[in-house]
Design a protein around this motif. Structure first.
Motif, PDB file in Angstrom:
ATOM      1  N   ILE A 289     -23.023 -13.038   6.201  1.00 53.09           N
ATOM      2  CA  ILE A 289     -22.914 -12.138   7.340  1.00 53.09           C
ATOM      3  C   ILE A 289     -21.683 -11.277   7.115  1.00 53.09           C
ATOM      4  O   ILE A 289     -20.635 -11.783   6.719  1.00 53.09           O
ATOM      5  CB  ILE A 289     -22.770 -12.907   8.665  1.00 53.09           C
ATOM      6  N   ILE A 290     -21.828  -9.971   7.357  1.00 47.74           N
ATOM      7  CA  ILE A 290     -20.680  -9.076   7.246  1.00 47.74           C
ATOM      8  C   ILE A 290     -20.552  -8.262   8.528  1.00 47.74           C
ATOM      9  O   ILE A 290     -21.516  -8.100   9.280  1.00 47.74           O
ATOM     10  CB  ILE A 290     -20.781  -8.120   6.040  1.00 47.74           C
ATOM     11  N   TYR A 291     -19.341  -7.787   8.771  1.00 51.45           N
ATOM     12  CA  TYR A 291     -19.093  -6.830   9.843  1.00 51.45           C
ATOM     13  C   TYR A 291     -18.623  -5.566   9.149  1.00 51.45           C
ATOM     14  O   TYR A 291     -17.599  -5.568   8.466  1.00 51.45           O
ATOM     15  CB  TYR A 291     -18.033  -7.349  10.813  1.00 51.45           C
TER      16      TYR A 291
ATOM     17  N   PRO B  20     -27.846  -7.685  -3.672  1.00 52.35           N
ATOM     18  CA  PRO B  20     -28.049  -8.443  -2.436  1.00 52.35           C
ATOM     19  C   PRO B  20     -28.518  -9.880  -2.639  1.00 52.35           C
ATOM     20  O   PRO B  20     -28.179 -10.750  -1.839  1.00 52.35           O
ATOM     21  CB  PRO B  20     -29.098  -7.626  -1.678  1.00 52.35           C
ATOM     22  N   SER B  21     -29.251 -10.159  -3.697  1.00 51.86           N
ATOM     23  CA  SER B  21     -29.756 -11.526  -3.879  1.00 51.86           C
ATOM     24  C   SER B  21     -28.632 -12.528  -4.116  1.00 51.86           C
ATOM     25  O   SER B  21     -28.794 -13.717  -3.843  1.00 51.86           O
ATOM     26  CB  SER B  21     -30.761 -11.576  -5.022  1.00 51.86           C
ATOM     27  N   ALA B  22     -27.481 -12.070  -4.570  1.00 51.50           N
ATOM     28  CA  ALA B  22     -26.335 -12.965  -4.795  1.00 51.50           C
ATOM     29  C   ALA B  22     -25.615 -13.319  -3.497  1.00 51.50           C
ATOM     30  O   ALA B  22     -24.724 -14.164  -3.500  1.00 51.50           O
ATOM     31  CB  ALA B  22     -25.356 -12.320  -5.766  1.00 51.50           C
ATOM     32  N   PHE B  23     -26.005 -12.685  -2.385  1.00 52.88           N
ATOM     33  CA  PHE B  23     -25.296 -12.887  -1.124  1.00 52.88           C
ATOM     34  C   PHE B  23     -26.198 -13.400  -0.009  1.00 52.88           C
ATOM     35  O   PHE B  23     -25.929 -13.194   1.175  1.00 52.88           O
ATOM     36  CB  PHE B  23     -24.615 -11.569  -0.709  1.00 52.88           C
TER      37      PHE B  23
ATOM     38  N   TYR C 275     -24.141  -7.224   9.995  1.00 48.38           N
ATOM     39  CA  TYR C 275     -25.328  -7.212   9.152  1.00 48.38           C
ATOM     40  C   TYR C 275     -25.449  -8.602   8.542  1.00 48.38           C
ATOM     41  O   TYR C 275     -24.441  -9.252   8.267  1.00 48.38           O
ATOM     42  CB  TYR C 275     -25.210  -6.164   8.044  1.00 48.38           C
ATOM     43  N   PHE C 276     -26.671  -9.059   8.334  1.00 53.01           N
ATOM     44  CA  PHE C 276     -26.868 -10.378   7.742  1.00 53.01           C
ATOM     45  C   PHE C 276     -27.862 -10.294   6.599  1.00 53.01           C
ATOM     46  O   PHE C 276     -28.724  -9.423   6.569  1.00 53.01           O
ATOM     47  CB  PHE C 276     -27.308 -11.404   8.796  1.00 53.01           C
ATOM     48  N   ASN C 277     -27.700 -11.213   5.664  1.00 48.68           N
ATOM     49  CA  ASN C 277     -28.537 -11.240   4.473  1.00 48.68           C
ATOM     50  C   ASN C 277     -29.416 -12.482   4.544  1.00 48.68           C
ATOM     51  O   ASN C 277     -28.913 -13.607   4.545  1.00 48.68           O
ATOM     52  CB  ASN C 277     -27.662 -11.273   3.223  1.00 48.68           C
ATOM     53  N   GLU C 278     -30.701 -12.252   4.594  1.00 47.47           N
ATOM     54  CA  GLU C 278     -31.658 -13.357   4.619  1.00 47.47           C
ATOM     55  C   GLU C 278     -32.540 -13.259   3.389  1.00 47.47           C
ATOM     56  O   GLU C 278     -33.227 -12.250   3.190  1.00 47.47           O
ATOM     57  CB  GLU C 278     -32.505 -13.288   5.896  1.00 47.47           C
ATOM     58  N   ASN C 279     -32.476 -14.286   2.552  1.00 48.27           N
ATOM     59  CA  ASN C 279     -33.274 -14.350   1.319  1.00 48.27           C
ATOM     60  C   ASN C 279     -33.078 -13.127   0.427  1.00 48.27           C
ATOM     61  O   ASN C 279     -34.021 -12.623  -0.177  1.00 48.27           O
ATOM     62  CB  ASN C 279     -34.762 -14.532   1.643  1.00 48.27           C
TER      63      ASN C 279
END
Length: 65
Positions: free
Chosen positions: A29-31, A22-25, A50-54
């Motif tokens: 944002i994905i669906y 996850p840290s590479a992304f 879903y979204f990736n924050e930090n």
């Protein structure tokens, strides 16, 4: 890296890479159209953003009925 929203299947290689690294992304944002097996938090609802924050994935707060 994509600047848009990736539409992914929960069993796809791209999704598995995003989940396991996850840290590479960060900032992505994905669906997610379908769930993987087994289902893993936070990816427990299909047809959801879903979204990736930090480097941490979060489900969106948007709900479609």
């Amino acid at each position: 890296a994509s600047n848009g929203i990736d539409i992914l299947d929960g069993g796809s290689a791209d999704f598995i890479e995003m989940f396991t690294n996850p840290s590479a992304f960060a900032g992505r944002i994905i669906y997610l159209t379908t769930l993987g097996t087994p289902q893993v938090a936070p990816f427990v609802q299909a047809n959801k953003f879903y979204f990736n924050e930090n480097g941490i994935w979060f489900p969106s707060s948007f709900i479609f009925a």
